[in-house]
Design an enzyme around this catalytic site. Structure first.
Site, PDB file in Angstrom:
ATOM      1  CG  ASP A  40      -6.861  12.144  34.859  1.00 34.38           C
ATOM      2  OD1 ASP A  40      -6.643  13.075  35.695  1.00 34.38           O
ATOM      3  OD2 ASP A  40      -5.833  11.256  34.534  1.00 34.38           O
ATOM      4  CG  HIS A  79      -3.518  19.011  26.663  1.00 38.15           C
ATOM      5  ND1 HIS A  79      -2.340  18.093  26.724  1.00 38.15           N
ATOM      6  CD2 HIS A  79      -2.914  20.044  26.206  1.00 38.15           C
ATOM      7  CE1 HIS A  79      -1.458  18.449  26.288  1.00 38.15           C
ATOM      8  NE2 HIS A  79      -1.543  19.832  25.807  1.00 38.15           N
ATOM      9  CB  CYS A  83     -26.250  19.519  19.815  1.00 42.48           C
ATOM     10  SG  CYS A  83     -27.133  20.645  21.014  1.00 42.48           S
ATOM     11  CB  SER A  94       7.340  11.926  27.435  1.00 41.83           C
ATOM     12  OG  SER A  94       6.251  12.466  26.687  1.00 41.83           O
TER      13      SER A  94
HETATM   14  P1  NAD Z   1       3.265  10.744  27.726  1.00 41.70           P
HETATM   15  O1  NAD Z   1       2.672   9.206  27.381  1.00 41.70           O
HETATM   16  O2  NAD Z   1       4.078  11.228  26.552  1.00 41.70           O
HETATM   17  O3  NAD Z   1       4.576  10.407  28.935  1.00 41.70           O
HETATM   18  C1  NAD Z   1       4.130  10.035  30.097  1.00 41.70           C
HETATM   19  C2  NAD Z   1       5.405   9.667  30.932  1.00 41.70           C
HETATM   20  O4  NAD Z   1       5.142   9.304  32.120  1.00 41.70           O
HETATM   21  C3  NAD Z   1       6.506   8.701  30.401  1.00 41.70           C
HETATM   22  O5  NAD Z   1       7.571   9.357  29.939  1.00 41.70           O
HETATM   23  C4  NAD Z   1       6.395   7.617  31.379  1.00 41.70           C
HETATM   24  O6  NAD Z   1       7.835   7.155  31.317  1.00 41.70           O
HETATM   25  C5  NAD Z   1       6.106   8.179  32.505  1.00 41.70           C
HETATM   26  N1  NAD Z   1       5.561   7.363  33.450  1.00 41.70           N
HETATM   27  C6  NAD Z   1       4.419   6.609  33.275  1.00 41.70           C
HETATM   28  N2  NAD Z   1       4.071   5.901  34.331  1.00 41.70           N
HETATM   29  C7  NAD Z   1       4.688   6.454  35.569  1.00 41.70           C
HETATM   30  C8  NAD Z   1       4.709   6.581  36.990  1.00 41.70           C
HETATM   31  N3  NAD Z   1       3.898   5.738  37.497  1.00 41.70           N
HETATM   32  N4  NAD Z   1       5.456   7.284  37.637  1.00 41.70           N
HETATM   33  C9  NAD Z   1       6.497   8.316  36.953  1.00 41.70           C
HETATM   34  N5  NAD Z   1       6.355   8.349  35.509  1.00 41.70           N
HETATM   35  C10 NAD Z   1       5.692   7.667  34.710  1.00 41.70           C
HETATM   36  O7  NAD Z   1       2.436  11.682  28.455  1.00 41.70           O
HETATM   37  P2  NAD Z   1       2.294  13.234  28.490  1.00 41.70           P
HETATM   38  O8  NAD Z   1       3.674  13.726  28.614  1.00 41.70           O
HETATM   39  O9  NAD Z   1       1.232  13.451  29.355  1.00 41.70           O
HETATM   40  O10 NAD Z   1       1.798  13.683  27.150  1.00 41.70           O
HETATM   41  C11 NAD Z   1       0.703  12.869  26.291  1.00 41.70           C
HETATM   42  C12 NAD Z   1      -0.476  13.613  26.194  1.00 41.70           C
HETATM   43  O11 NAD Z   1      -1.532  12.701  26.516  1.00 41.70           O
HETATM   44  C13 NAD Z   1      -0.693  14.970  26.846  1.00 41.70           C
HETATM   45  O12 NAD Z   1      -1.196  15.746  26.151  1.00 41.70           O
HETATM   46  C14 NAD Z   1      -2.230  14.319  27.828  1.00 41.70           C
HETATM   47  O13 NAD Z   1      -3.028  15.168  27.651  1.00 41.70           O
HETATM   48  C15 NAD Z   1      -2.658  13.007  27.146  1.00 41.70           C
HETATM   49  N6  NAD Z   1      -3.073  11.846  28.038  1.00 41.70           N
HETATM   50  C16 NAD Z   1      -3.695  11.969  29.096  1.00 41.70           C
HETATM   51  C17 NAD Z   1      -4.203  11.063  30.020  1.00 41.70           C
HETATM   52  C18 NAD Z   1      -5.031  11.272  30.943  1.00 41.70           C
HETATM   53  O14 NAD Z   1      -5.672  12.287  31.051  1.00 41.70           O
HETATM   54  N7  NAD Z   1      -4.833  10.357  32.334  1.00 41.70           N
HETATM   55  C19 NAD Z   1      -3.875   9.779  29.577  1.00 41.70           C
HETATM   56  C20 NAD Z   1      -3.044   9.541  28.385  1.00 41.70           C
HETATM   57  C21 NAD Z   1      -2.925  10.542  27.682  1.00 41.70           C
END
Ligand code: NAD
Length: 259
Positions: free
Chosen positions: A109, A126, A159, A201
């Site tokens: 993001d 990623h 493209c 996570s």
């Molecule tokens: P995940 O969804 O597996 O885990 C997110 C973790 O964050 C959860 O354990 C949850 O309990 C915790 N969480 C949620 N809100 C929180 C807060 N306000 N404060 C503290 N903890 C909080 O995400 P991950 O480990 O990043 O893995 C998932 C994949 O998803 C990654 O590869 C990532 O690239 C991608 N992803 C990215 C975005 C983004 O760019 N914002 C959004 C969704 C997924």
């Protein structure tokens, strides 16, 4: 045993003040307070979409999967309206205090950069949602430009140069990891003396190896995450609360100690 929440915050602040090479590692949870849903929480993206529909192999081989993928992106918009939250700003502030080696993020993001961390200190494992790339000739387009075409009715944009297949510069399931970013992240993790996980996570590999590399090298591990992770028991400090709130309080304490 049984430190109070204040004592835990204080302990993180003290670790930051005494550390020399701090790596912050983030996942989707650092951005949920900005309004971007994560994947695995209730209401997360994988409770509404199925990950098997969005693999790299499907994207390459199945026109229907490409159409679905652009439809999903259209739903998300370009994240322009999304803003960094207190956690991103606190990490930016860490850098201004001379207390940040780098941020390793799984997020696409771009909010760490907008939260004040210099571009060259953000390792995006990623990829990024800022760009769309042509899988044939490599030309890159700003995401806004391509989304405009999708909004205007092109279901699967191609493209302009070579009519090759376009894909966001994010790493899909089954897509190879970016080699130099992954290597650099491993090197920085092994070299850190304090490794702070925020909002992940820790179940997506190889990203989730990074805190393990840090532990192997003797770094202190701090985990700030609402949900459980597989390595909670190795954490020096483990905080199960919201990233924005925790990190603002941590930074307050750090500044007090540095003054
Ligand atoms: P995940 O969804 O597996 O885990 C997110 C973790 O964050 C959860 O354990 C949850 O309990 C915790 N969480 C949620 N809100 C929180 C807060 N306000 N404060 C503290 N903890 C909080 O995400 P991950 O480990 O990043 O893995 C998932 C994949 O998803 C990654 O590869 C990532 O690239 C991608 N992803 C990215 C975005 C983004 O760019 N914002 C959004 C969704 C997924």
């Amino acid at each position: 045993m049984g430190m109070t929440p204040d004592e835990l915050i204080e302990e993180v602040a003290e670790s930051i003040v005494s550390a020399k090479r701090i790596v912050v590692f983030t996942g989707a949870g650092v951005s949920t307070e900005s309004g971007i849903p994560d994947f695995r929480s209730p209401g997360g993206i994988w409770t509404r979409f199925s990950p098997e529909d969005f693999t790299y192999q499907k994207f390459l081989t199945d026109p229907e999967a490409r159409r679905r993928s652009w439809q999903m992106l259209k739903m998300f918009g370009t994240m322009k309206e999304v803003k960094p939250n207190a956690a991103h700003y606190a990490i930016g502030e860490l850098d201004r205090l001379g207390k940040l080696d780098c941020v390793i993020t799984q997020n696409v993001d771009g909010l760490h950069q907008r939260g004040g961390v210099p571009e060259e200190k953000v390792i995006e494992l990623h990829g990024t949602f800022k760009w769309v790339k042509c899988l044939s000739c490599g030309r890159r387009y700003p995401i806004e430009e391509i989304m405009e075409r999708v909004e205007a009715g092109e279901e699967v944009p191609d493209c302009e140069e070579c009519h090759g297949m376009l894909k966001t510069a994010t790493i899909a399931f089954g897509e190879p990891m970016p080699v130099s970013e992954t290597k650099e992240a491993e090197r920085r993790s092994r070299n850190s003396d304090l490794f702070i996980v925020i909002g992940s996570s820790l179940v997506v590999y190889p990203a989730a190896y990074m805190p393990i590399y840090a532990l192997e090298s003797g770094a202190k591990l701090v985990i700030i995450n609402k949900g459980p992770t597989p390595i909670d028991r190795y954490a020096h400090v483990r905080i199960y609360e919201k990233a924005g709130e925790v990190m603002s309080r941590v930074l307050e304490r750090v500044k007090k100690r540095l003054n």
